[in-house]
Design a protein around this motif. Structure first.
Motif, PDB file in Angstrom:
ATOM      1  N   TRP A   1      38.327 -25.516 -36.727  1.00  0.00           N
ATOM      2  CA  TRP A   1      39.292 -24.612 -36.097  1.00  0.00           C
ATOM      3  C   TRP A   1      40.614 -24.536 -36.848  1.00  0.00           C
ATOM      4  O   TRP A   1      41.124 -23.460 -37.133  1.00  0.00           O
ATOM      5  CB  TRP A   1      39.588 -25.058 -34.660  1.00  0.00           C
ATOM      6  CG  TRP A   1      38.480 -24.833 -33.693  1.00  0.00           C
ATOM      7  CD1 TRP A   1      37.722 -25.797 -33.086  1.00  0.00           C
ATOM      8  CD2 TRP A   1      38.001 -23.591 -33.185  1.00  0.00           C
ATOM      9  NE1 TRP A   1      36.808 -25.216 -32.241  1.00  0.00           N
ATOM     10  CE2 TRP A   1      36.963 -23.864 -32.278  1.00  0.00           C
ATOM     11  CE3 TRP A   1      38.361 -22.264 -33.410  1.00  0.00           C
ATOM     12  CZ2 TRP A   1      36.279 -22.869 -31.595  1.00  0.00           C
ATOM     13  CZ3 TRP A   1      37.681 -21.272 -32.728  1.00  0.00           C
ATOM     14  CH2 TRP A   1      36.651 -21.579 -31.841  1.00  0.00           C
ATOM     15  N   ARG A   2      41.200 -25.696 -37.126  1.00  0.00           N
ATOM     16  CA  ARG A   2      42.547 -25.696 -37.702  1.00  0.00           C
ATOM     17  C   ARG A   2      42.559 -25.436 -39.205  1.00  0.00           C
ATOM     18  O   ARG A   2      43.622 -25.408 -39.819  1.00  0.00           O
ATOM     19  CB  ARG A   2      43.270 -26.990 -37.352  1.00  0.00           C
ATOM     20  CG  ARG A   2      43.667 -26.996 -35.866  1.00  0.00           C
ATOM     21  CD  ARG A   2      44.374 -28.239 -35.464  1.00  0.00           C
ATOM     22  NE  ARG A   2      43.421 -29.355 -35.516  1.00  0.00           N
ATOM     23  CZ  ARG A   2      43.756 -30.622 -35.572  1.00  0.00           C
ATOM     24  NH1 ARG A   2      45.013 -30.970 -35.577  1.00  0.00           N
ATOM     25  NH2 ARG A   2      42.829 -31.552 -35.610  1.00  0.00           N
ATOM     26  N   ASP A   3      41.374 -25.210 -39.791  1.00  0.00           N
ATOM     27  CA  ASP A   3      41.305 -24.777 -41.197  1.00  0.00           C
ATOM     28  C   ASP A   3      41.685 -23.302 -41.332  1.00  0.00           C
ATOM     29  O   ASP A   3      41.857 -22.809 -42.440  1.00  0.00           O
ATOM     30  CB  ASP A   3      39.886 -24.947 -41.758  1.00  0.00           C
ATOM     31  CG  ASP A   3      39.482 -26.388 -41.966  1.00  0.00           C
ATOM     32  OD1 ASP A   3      40.351 -27.277 -41.904  1.00  0.00           O
ATOM     33  OD2 ASP A   3      38.280 -26.623 -42.191  1.00  0.00           O
ATOM     34  N   MET A   4      41.762 -22.608 -40.209  1.00  0.00           N
ATOM     35  CA  MET A   4      42.066 -21.173 -40.198  1.00  0.00           C
ATOM     36  C   MET A   4      43.320 -20.969 -39.352  1.00  0.00           C
ATOM     37  O   MET A   4      43.326 -21.291 -38.167  1.00  0.00           O
ATOM     38  CB  MET A   4      40.890 -20.397 -39.594  1.00  0.00           C
ATOM     39  CG  MET A   4      39.586 -20.605 -40.344  1.00  0.00           C
ATOM     40  SD  MET A   4      38.139 -19.998 -39.449  1.00  0.00           S
ATOM     41  CE  MET A   4      37.889 -21.310 -38.240  1.00  0.00           C
ATOM     42  N   GLU A   5      44.365 -20.467 -39.973  1.00  0.00           N
ATOM     43  CA  GLU A   5      45.633 -20.275 -39.261  1.00  0.00           C
ATOM     44  C   GLU A   5      46.049 -18.813 -39.326  1.00  0.00           C
ATOM     45  O   GLU A   5      46.158 -18.238 -40.412  1.00  0.00           O
ATOM     46  CB  GLU A   5      46.735 -21.133 -39.883  1.00  0.00           C
ATOM     47  CG  GLU A   5      48.070 -20.961 -39.193  1.00  0.00           C
ATOM     48  CD  GLU A   5      49.176 -21.823 -39.780  1.00  0.00           C
ATOM     49  OE1 GLU A   5      50.197 -22.004 -39.099  1.00  0.00           O
ATOM     50  OE2 GLU A   5      49.025 -22.308 -40.916  1.00  0.00           O
ATOM     51  N   VAL A   6      46.289 -18.223 -38.170  1.00  0.00           N
ATOM     52  CA  VAL A   6      46.795 -16.856 -38.116  1.00  0.00           C
ATOM     53  C   VAL A   6      48.292 -16.913 -38.430  1.00  0.00           C
ATOM     54  O   VAL A   6      49.054 -17.612 -37.758  1.00  0.00           O
ATOM     55  CB  VAL A   6      46.559 -16.210 -36.734  1.00  0.00           C
ATOM     56  CG1 VAL A   6      47.162 -14.809 -36.688  1.00  0.00           C
ATOM     57  CG2 VAL A   6      45.069 -16.167 -36.416  1.00  0.00           C
ATOM     58  N   VAL A   7      48.678 -16.200 -39.479  1.00  0.00           N
ATOM     59  CA  VAL A   7      50.081 -16.112 -39.900  1.00  0.00           C
ATOM     60  C   VAL A   7      50.413 -14.634 -40.085  1.00  0.00           C
ATOM     61  O   VAL A   7      49.526 -13.784 -40.053  1.00  0.00           O
ATOM     62  CB  VAL A   7      50.342 -16.903 -41.205  1.00  0.00           C
ATOM     63  CG1 VAL A   7      50.117 -18.395 -40.998  1.00  0.00           C
ATOM     64  CG2 VAL A   7      49.481 -16.385 -42.338  1.00  0.00           C
ATOM     65  N   ASN A   8      51.680 -14.356 -40.281  1.00  0.00           N
ATOM     66  CA  ASN A   8      52.099 -12.971 -40.483  1.00  0.00           C
ATOM     67  C   ASN A   8      52.676 -12.782 -41.877  1.00  0.00           C
ATOM     68  O   ASN A   8      53.412 -13.636 -42.373  1.00  0.00           O
ATOM     69  CB  ASN A   8      53.129 -12.557 -39.436  1.00  0.00           C
ATOM     70  CG  ASN A   8      52.517 -12.520 -38.057  1.00  0.00           C
ATOM     71  OD1 ASN A   8      52.511 -13.521 -37.354  1.00  0.00           O
ATOM     72  ND2 ASN A   8      51.972 -11.386 -37.685  1.00  0.00           N
TER      73      ASN A   8
END
Length: 135
Positions: A73-80
């Motif tokens: 899960w935390r290998d993928m981070e939604v950023v802007n």
């Protein structure tokens, strides 16, 4: 060239129940510190978390692994991006899988679309391999 496509639909009420029942245990297991900070600032936390949850699921599908084969899960981070558009920052197993998908002489670009219309949140992820002009 497109090397991966994923989509996911998430019931915001399900995320709301997880937040109520498990609280920080849930958010710390699934979301990065940056995602938690961003979602916790919102008056309506559940839709924000649900969009991010859907993006992670869609990304795992686009990678072709789901949440297995070393992708967590935390290998993928939604950023802007500076423009405000959402994208994903991949680390660990997700970054390794992305590197394996992209042909030599190319670089990856992740396109992310997020939306919600309660009670649902939706995400689409497209992984594009672009020719790396520096090669």
């Amino acid at each position: 060239m497109i090397v991966g496509i994923g989509s996911d639909l998430c019931d915001i009420r399900r995320i709301e129940r997880s937040l109520e029942r498990f609280g920080e245990r849930f958010t710390q297991r699934v979301f990065t510190p940056g995602e938690r900070a961003r979602s916790d600032r919102r008056a309506a936390r559940a839709p924000s978390y649900a969009r991010r949850f859907a993006a992670k699921e869609a990304c795992a599908k686009a990678l072709g692994t789901g949440l297995s084969q070393g992708v967590f899960w935390r290998d993928m981070e939604v950023v802007n991006l500076p423009s405000g558009a959402p994208t994903l920052r991949l680390t660990g197993g997700a970054a390794a899988r992305l590197a394996a998908l992209v042909p030599p002489g190319h670089r990856a670009r992740l396109h992310v679309s997020l939306t919600d219309d309660p009670p649902l949140a939706q995400a689409f992820v497209v992984i594009e391999a672009l020719r790396d002009e520096s090669c």
